[in-house]
Write a protein that holds these residues in place. Structure first.
Motif, short mmCIF file in Angstrom:
data_model
loop_
_atom_site.label_atom_id
_atom_site.label_comp_id
_atom_site.label_asym_id
_atom_site.label_seq_id
_atom_site.Cartn_x
_atom_site.Cartn_y
_atom_site.Cartn_z
N PHE A 15 1.06 -0.98 -0.69
CA PHE A 15 0.56 -0.07 -0.08
C PHE A 15 0.76 1.41 0.09
O PHE A 15 1.86 1.26 0.80
N GLY A 16 1.11 2.44 -0.72
CA GLY A 16 1.56 3.31 -0.82
C GLY A 16 2.46 3.52 -1.81
O GLY A 16 2.66 4.78 -2.74
N LYS A 17 1.90 2.03 -2.61
CA LYS A 17 3.32 2.05 -3.70
C LYS A 17 2.51 1.21 -4.78
O LYS A 17 2.10 1.99 -6.13
N ARG A 18 1.04 0.64 -4.61
CA ARG A 18 0.32 -0.19 -5.81
C ARG A 18 -1.02 0.61 -6.07
O ARG A 18 -1.38 1.07 -5.38
N ASP A 19 -1.24 0.09 -7.21
CA ASP A 19 -1.93 1.09 -8.16
C ASP A 19 -3.27 2.41 -6.61
O ASP A 19 -3.97 2.30 -6.68
N PRO A 20 -2.64 3.65 -6.97
CA PRO A 20 -2.41 4.64 -6.26
C PRO A 20 -4.38 5.00 -6.88
O PRO A 20 -4.70 5.53 -6.05
N VAL A 21 -4.35 4.81 -7.60
CA VAL A 21 -5.96 4.82 -7.96
C VAL A 21 -6.86 3.96 -7.35
O VAL A 21 -7.66 4.88 -7.23
N GLN A 22 -6.74 2.92 -7.02
CA GLN A 22 -7.58 2.03 -6.11
C GLN A 22 -7.54 2.28 -4.50
O GLN A 22 -8.56 2.31 -4.15
N TYR A 23 -6.55 2.63 -4.16
CA TYR A 23 -6.10 2.03 -2.81
C TYR A 23 -5.16 3.30 -2.47
O TYR A 23 -4.50 4.00 -1.37
N GLY A 24 -5.09 4.82 -2.64
CA GLY A 24 -4.94 5.54 -2.85
C GLY A 24 -3.23 5.74 -2.71
O GLY A 24 -2.71 4.89 -2.78
N THR A 25 -2.34 6.77 -1.26
CA THR A 25 -1.19 6.74 -1.97
C THR A 25 -1.19 6.69 0.04
O THR A 25 0.74 6.17 0.51
N ALA A 26 -1.92 5.95 0.97
CA ALA A 26 -1.82 5.47 2.71
C ALA A 26 -0.60 4.46 2.68
O ALA A 26 -1.06 2.89 2.05
#
Length: 146
Positions: A15-26
């Motif tokens: 998280f934070g690196k993977r698919d920020p469109v779906q999961y954001g940058t947190a």
């Protein structure tokens, strides 16, 4: 003090690196810190666990049963859609289990619309990004109080 277990599934360490469109940058650390802060506010302890190993996830669920936690939150990621092993481990629990997803799994690819956990969890929260975790913890704490 009541204890709640947050189970993070496969790829959540990204998280934070993977698919920020779906999961954001947190990041996962951001999510866990938010849960810790909310747990303090609600007067409960939150323990977090992440693994990319399905067997290790089942072992941690078994430990939660032995430890007599008061509730479980789970975002199993892709395992949600096919892991009957994790489903069967969750079914052992006698406490509220809340399924969490940051994205709206029902508005994504067809294979994500089905959760093998749906029949055994107290409820599902999805589509609210990082806020899904706070909503899930509030729901689990409320369900455990009943």
């Amino acid at each position: 003090m009541k204890t709640f277990l947050m189970l993070h599934g496969v790829n959540h360490n990204m998280f934070g690196k993977r698919d920020p469109v779906q999961y954001g940058t947190a990041t996962l650390a951001d999510i866990d810190a938010q849960l810790q802060a909310l747990g303090k506010e609600l007067g409960v302890t939150v323990e977090s666990y992440q693994t990319n190993s399905e067997g290790d996830m089942c072992d941690r669920i078994h430990q939660a049963f032995s430890d007599k936690v008061d509730g479980v939150l789970i975002n199993a990621g892709a395992w949600t859609h096919y892991s009957y092993g994790i489903r069967d481990a969750l079914a052992i629990l006698i406490v509220p289990v809340v399924e969490i997803h940051m994205s709206n799994i029902h508005a994504r690819e067809a294979f994500r619309h089905h959760s093998v956990f749906a029949e055994i969890v107290k409820g599902q929260i999805c589509g609210f990004g990082i806020e899904s975790y706070s909503l899930g913890l509030r729901a689990a704490v409320s369900a455990a109080a009943r």
